[in-house]
Enzyme design. Structure first.
Site, PDB file in Angstrom:
ATOM      1  N   HIS A 186      -7.266  -6.199  -0.375  1.00 27.23           N
ATOM      2  CA  HIS A 186      -6.187  -5.202  -0.341  1.00 27.23           C
ATOM      3  C   HIS A 186      -5.118  -5.570   0.689  1.00 27.23           C
ATOM      4  O   HIS A 186      -3.940  -5.265   0.505  1.00 27.23           O
ATOM      5  CB  HIS A 186      -6.798  -3.837   0.001  1.00 27.23           C
ATOM      6  CG  HIS A 186      -5.800  -2.737   0.150  1.00 27.23           C
ATOM      7  ND1 HIS A 186      -5.175  -2.140  -0.922  1.00 27.23           N
ATOM      8  CD2 HIS A 186      -5.296  -2.120   1.253  1.00 27.23           C
ATOM      9  CE1 HIS A 186      -4.352  -1.203  -0.506  1.00 27.23           C
ATOM     10  NE2 HIS A 186      -4.401  -1.176   0.815  1.00 27.23           N
TER      11      HIS A 186
ATOM     12  N   ASP B 189       0.848  -1.179   0.000  1.00 25.25           N
ATOM     13  CA  ASP B 189       0.000   0.000   0.000  1.00 25.25           C
ATOM     14  C   ASP B 189       0.897   1.248   0.000  1.00 25.25           C
ATOM     15  O   ASP B 189       1.750   1.384  -0.875  1.00 25.25           O
ATOM     16  CB  ASP B 189      -0.956  -0.067   1.203  1.00 25.25           C
ATOM     17  CG  ASP B 189      -1.905   1.103   1.296  1.00 25.25           C
ATOM     18  OD1 ASP B 189      -2.777   1.235   0.412  1.00 25.25           O
ATOM     19  OD2 ASP B 189      -1.788   1.896   2.250  1.00 25.25           O
TER      20      ASP B 189
ATOM     21  N   TYR C  60      -0.207  11.789   3.494  1.00 25.46           N
ATOM     22  CA  TYR C  60      -0.999  12.070   2.288  1.00 25.46           C
ATOM     23  C   TYR C  60      -1.147  13.558   2.011  1.00 25.46           C
ATOM     24  O   TYR C  60      -1.546  13.935   0.913  1.00 25.46           O
ATOM     25  CB  TYR C  60      -2.393  11.448   2.437  1.00 25.46           C
ATOM     26  CG  TYR C  60      -2.387   9.944   2.466  1.00 25.46           C
ATOM     27  CD1 TYR C  60      -2.561   9.202   1.301  1.00 25.46           C
ATOM     28  CD2 TYR C  60      -2.205   9.245   3.658  1.00 25.46           C
ATOM     29  CE1 TYR C  60      -2.557   7.811   1.319  1.00 25.46           C
ATOM     30  CE2 TYR C  60      -2.192   7.861   3.690  1.00 25.46           C
ATOM     31  CZ  TYR C  60      -2.368   7.151   2.524  1.00 25.46           C
ATOM     32  OH  TYR C  60      -2.351   5.769   2.539  1.00 25.46           O
TER      33      TYR C  60
END
Length: 352
Positions: free
Chosen positions: A325, A158, A270
């Site tokens: 995921h 990820d 982020y």
């Protein structure tokens, strides 16, 4: 022309950010309307569950980086002096997401599962500027050197996969083999997301996280319901055929992320993303394995195959049809077997 494109780009970013915030606000109001007493209730876990101190996973260690002054926490398994395998987790995870790999690869490697900058017991600078991609890439180089190594097998999942790609691009001499789980080459990601609205929607949290404090608050609602559902819900969690997280595993995540301020550092990763991409350099020159869970609801599988064009060496892609995921936790036995095959295959290739 360049200025106009930049203006259009940032207009898109902040418009979508606003849209995501509105949707989150509506969900919050819905929760307040249904269960007002529970919405604003969350519990700080004071004691870590026993699984976080399981000796079979390795030893808890710390290293302070001279240049940045930050102290990093990691768990290490396997003898010192063996080749280094460095593991980079995703969001919202920490070193514990690699528990199955710590046990598996310690026979042949010095396996180090890191808490990234801002996560878990690693120091968390307060300003979002301290989480630019350049800082995150340099962290890995500095940690490698501080551990007494000049190269490693680098594995990332990820967001940790994003960092792993960038380390491999910027410091190729430090990465003997690259293994990435459920994250495409960064250039593929940025190009694909602009051309495919479906991926733009799936990556909505990238935009939502640009807001100050509100994303952190939304994670605490209903005693971290969002965090729990990410791993356990039918939509985003590990499927029925996977290795589901135990109640103790969930408590481990809740313990780490319920601490005061524990979510700000991870989300700050982020908050600089749109000023750091696209990349100036793209090519990956070491052997690369890309593993992908086809049931990933955050990343479209089409990006996995496109990644091939950026790897100028042996490239292997394996897509697991029933996996989510959270691949290395979902299907640990299969993932570990695929990694072993890749590592031994490359060793055999060199001998020939």
């Amino acid at each position: 022309m360049v200025a106009a494109r930049a203006l259009l780009f940032w207009a898109l970013v902040y418009s979508y950010c606003g849209l995501c915030a509105c949707i989150a606000g509506l969900r919050l109001l819905w929760s307040i309307g249904r269960r007002p007493g529970e919405t604003f209730r969350w519990v700080v876990r004071e004691n870590p569950p026993a699984c976080l101190n399981d000796p079979s996973l390795g030893t808890h260690c710390y290293v302070r980086i001279k240049d940045s002054g930050l102290r990093f926490h990691y768990v290490a398994a396997g003898e010192r002096g063996k080749p280094l395998m460095l593991l980079l987790h995703g969001f919202p995870e920490f070193w514990y997401s690699w528990r199955h790999q710590l046990r598996e690869f310690k026979s042949d490697y010095r396996v180090v599962a890191l808490d990234l900058r801002g996560y878990g017991e690693t120091d968390a600078p307060s300003h979002k500027e301290n989480y630019k991609l350049d800082c995150l890439i340099t962290d890995i180089k500095d940690i490698l050197e501080s551990l007494g190594y000049n190269k490693c097998v680098l594995i990332g999942h990820d967001w940790g996969g994003m960092i792993a790609w960038l380390v491999a691009i910027c410091y190729p001499e430090m990465v003997t083999k690259l293994i990435v789980i459920n994250f495409p080459h960064p250039s593929v990601f940025t190009e694909y997301i602009l051309r495919h609205p479906s991926q733009l929607i799936k990556s909505g949290y990238y935009f939502f996280f640009q807001m100050p404090w509100f994303p952190e608050f939304m994670f605490t609602v209903n005693d971290f319901k969002v965090l729990k559902s990410l791993f356990t819900s039918q939509a985003t969690g590990i499927g029925r055929k996977g290795c589901r997280l135990t109640a103790e595993d969930i408590e481990a995540y809740l313990y780490v992320f319920s601490q005061p301020g524990a979510l700000t550092g991870p989300i700050n990763h982020y908050r600089n993303i749109f000023s750091c991409l696209p990349l100036q350099h793209h090519e990956v020159i070491m052997p690369t394995l890309l593993l992908w869970g086809e049931r990933d609801v955050f990343m479209e599988v089409e990006m996995a195959e496109i990644t091939r064009i950026y790897v100028k060496n042996h490239f292997r892609l394996t897509i697991l049809s029933e996996a989510s995921h959270w691949l290395q936790q979902d299907q640990p036995d299969i993932v570990n077997k695929l990694i072993w095959t890749f590592l031994k295959e490359e060793t055999t290739r060199k001998r020939e």
